[in-house]
Design an enzyme around this catalytic site. Sequence first.
Site, PDB file in Angstrom:
ATOM      1  N   ARG A 137      31.893  13.705 -26.370  1.00 53.21           N
ATOM      2  CA  ARG A 137      31.095  14.837 -25.880  1.00 53.21           C
ATOM      3  C   ARG A 137      31.321  16.074 -26.754  1.00 53.21           C
ATOM      4  O   ARG A 137      31.038  17.189 -26.331  1.00 53.21           O
ATOM      5  CB  ARG A 137      31.450  15.133 -24.418  1.00 53.21           C
ATOM      6  CG  ARG A 137      31.115  13.977 -23.477  1.00 53.21           C
ATOM      7  CD  ARG A 137      31.344  14.357 -22.033  1.00 53.21           C
ATOM      8  NE  ARG A 137      32.750  14.565 -21.732  1.00 53.21           N
ATOM      9  CZ  ARG A 137      33.584  13.630 -21.296  1.00 53.21           C
ATOM     10  NH1 ARG A 137      33.157  12.387 -21.135  1.00 53.21           N
ATOM     11  NH2 ARG A 137      34.853  13.903 -21.029  1.00 53.21           N
ATOM     12  N   CYS A 157      18.734  31.952 -35.098  1.00 53.85           N
ATOM     13  CA  CYS A 157      17.951  31.868 -33.854  1.00 53.85           C
ATOM     14  C   CYS A 157      18.244  30.537 -33.161  1.00 53.85           C
ATOM     15  O   CYS A 157      18.865  30.496 -32.115  1.00 53.85           O
ATOM     16  CB  CYS A 157      16.473  32.041 -34.151  1.00 53.85           C
ATOM     17  SG  CYS A 157      16.041  33.669 -34.792  1.00 53.85           S
ATOM     18  N   ARG A 184      18.851  31.274 -29.236  1.00 53.29           N
ATOM     19  CA  ARG A 184      19.072  32.559 -28.576  1.00 53.29           C
ATOM     20  C   ARG A 184      17.781  33.338 -28.391  1.00 53.29           C
ATOM     21  O   ARG A 184      17.630  34.128 -27.457  1.00 53.29           O
ATOM     22  CB  ARG A 184      20.069  33.408 -29.367  1.00 53.29           C
ATOM     23  CG  ARG A 184      19.574  33.813 -30.746  1.00 53.29           C
ATOM     24  CD  ARG A 184      20.441  34.866 -31.422  1.00 53.29           C
ATOM     25  NE  ARG A 184      19.922  35.192 -32.744  1.00 53.29           N
ATOM     26  CZ  ARG A 184      18.951  36.071 -32.987  1.00 53.29           C
ATOM     27  NH1 ARG A 184      18.395  36.720 -31.979  1.00 53.29           N
ATOM     28  NH2 ARG A 184      18.542  36.317 -34.213  1.00 53.29           N
ATOM     29  N   ASN A 195       9.993  24.861 -34.581  1.00 53.15           N
ATOM     30  CA  ASN A 195      11.380  24.516 -34.261  1.00 53.15           C
ATOM     31  C   ASN A 195      11.473  23.190 -33.526  1.00 53.15           C
ATOM     32  O   ASN A 195      12.366  22.370 -33.802  1.00 53.15           O
ATOM     33  CB  ASN A 195      12.022  25.607 -33.419  1.00 53.15           C
ATOM     34  CG  ASN A 195      12.300  26.886 -34.183  1.00 53.15           C
ATOM     35  OD1 ASN A 195      12.174  27.976 -33.639  1.00 53.15           O
ATOM     36  ND2 ASN A 195      12.660  26.787 -35.451  1.00 53.15           N
ATOM     37  N   HIS A 225       9.691  34.672 -26.171  1.00 53.62           N
ATOM     38  CA  HIS A 225       8.836  35.858 -26.098  1.00 53.62           C
ATOM     39  C   HIS A 225       7.551  35.712 -26.902  1.00 53.62           C
ATOM     40  O   HIS A 225       7.478  34.979 -27.886  1.00 53.62           O
ATOM     41  CB  HIS A 225       9.594  37.104 -26.567  1.00 53.62           C
ATOM     42  CG  HIS A 225      10.250  36.947 -27.906  1.00 53.62           C
ATOM     43  ND1 HIS A 225      11.579  36.584 -28.047  1.00 53.62           N
ATOM     44  CD2 HIS A 225       9.773  37.087 -29.170  1.00 53.62           C
ATOM     45  CE1 HIS A 225      11.880  36.518 -29.339  1.00 53.62           C
ATOM     46  NE2 HIS A 225      10.799  36.825 -30.040  1.00 53.62           N
ATOM     47  N   TYR A 227       4.986  38.323 -28.813  1.00 52.87           N
ATOM     48  CA  TYR A 227       4.852  39.704 -29.259  1.00 52.87           C
ATOM     49  C   TYR A 227       3.537  40.320 -28.784  1.00 52.87           C
ATOM     50  O   TYR A 227       2.544  39.603 -28.590  1.00 52.87           O
ATOM     51  CB  TYR A 227       4.949  39.772 -30.791  1.00 52.87           C
ATOM     52  CG  TYR A 227       6.369  39.746 -31.295  1.00 52.87           C
ATOM     53  CD1 TYR A 227       7.164  40.887 -31.226  1.00 52.87           C
ATOM     54  CD2 TYR A 227       6.920  38.587 -31.821  1.00 52.87           C
ATOM     55  CE1 TYR A 227       8.476  40.873 -31.674  1.00 52.87           C
ATOM     56  CE2 TYR A 227       8.234  38.562 -32.275  1.00 52.87           C
ATOM     57  CZ  TYR A 227       9.001  39.717 -32.200  1.00 52.87           C
ATOM     58  OH  TYR A 227      10.316  39.697 -32.636  1.00 52.87           O
TER      59      TYR A 227
END
Length: 283
Positions: A137, A157, A184, A195, A225, A227
């Site tokens: 783990r 990020c 994050r 991504n 988010h 923009y």
Amino acid sequence: MSRADDIFIAMCTDIIENGTTTEGQAVRPHWEDGASAYTIKRFGVCNRYDLREEFPALTLRRTALKSCMDEILWIYQRKSNNIGDLKPHVWDEWADEDGSIGKAYGYQVGVVSHYSDGDYDQMDRVLKDLRETPFSRRIMTNLYNVQDLSEMHLYPCAYNAIYNVTDDQRDDGRLTLNMVLVQRSQDVLAANNWNVCQYAILLMMVAQASNMVAGELVHMIADAHIYDRHVDIVRELITRETHPAPRVYLNPEVTDFYAFTTDDLIVEDYVTGPQVKNIPIAV
């Protein structure tokens, strides 16, 4: 409709309808004209993609899958922090005159640490542990090295990839390799599916190199988010016609993680809506 389309549409709708705004707050990013780049955001988004069912590429618009793969190879295979080693231009805004983005991303993967059984960088350790102790783990990479943050041109990020193996009692005897990707912060319009596809390809490569099957990719985003100057673009995007997911797979003859190239990514039947052009990027 691909499952990735479903997830993206639901996430964007939720952010626009239920998110909170940063307007009026002291924010770091700015637009090219100097204006503050505010967002509508949702905290703690978690999306799940099962690669055994389909590859998670959007069909609302095209995601450049080979470019996604090239960036993931740049980080985890070439272990580079220089944009001269990368074909896409996604990092140009953050590179210095020498092309470096500082002690970020690939630099962190290539840092060698001492273990009781030898010295390994992060990716080599992942591959070793999956071969020798697959049910551990503790198999992960972490790019968020606090002591080096001041020397990174942008904090990572997507920074933490956690590998987890399950035994699904497959007829061919292979184990299933899953991944949790921790991020994050994410610019949903510009980077979400980029991504997702990147780390889906990374999971596929590591699984194939480990003689396993690529299973679930769980994507956890602390600050998802949109923009302010992207909201209308997103509203139009999520109303588009959708299509079935493409068939995406790797050259089965490659079993060495360090031998993969973008030529080994095969993409078939990828039907999409038109590309969204000239997306403004906050820096």
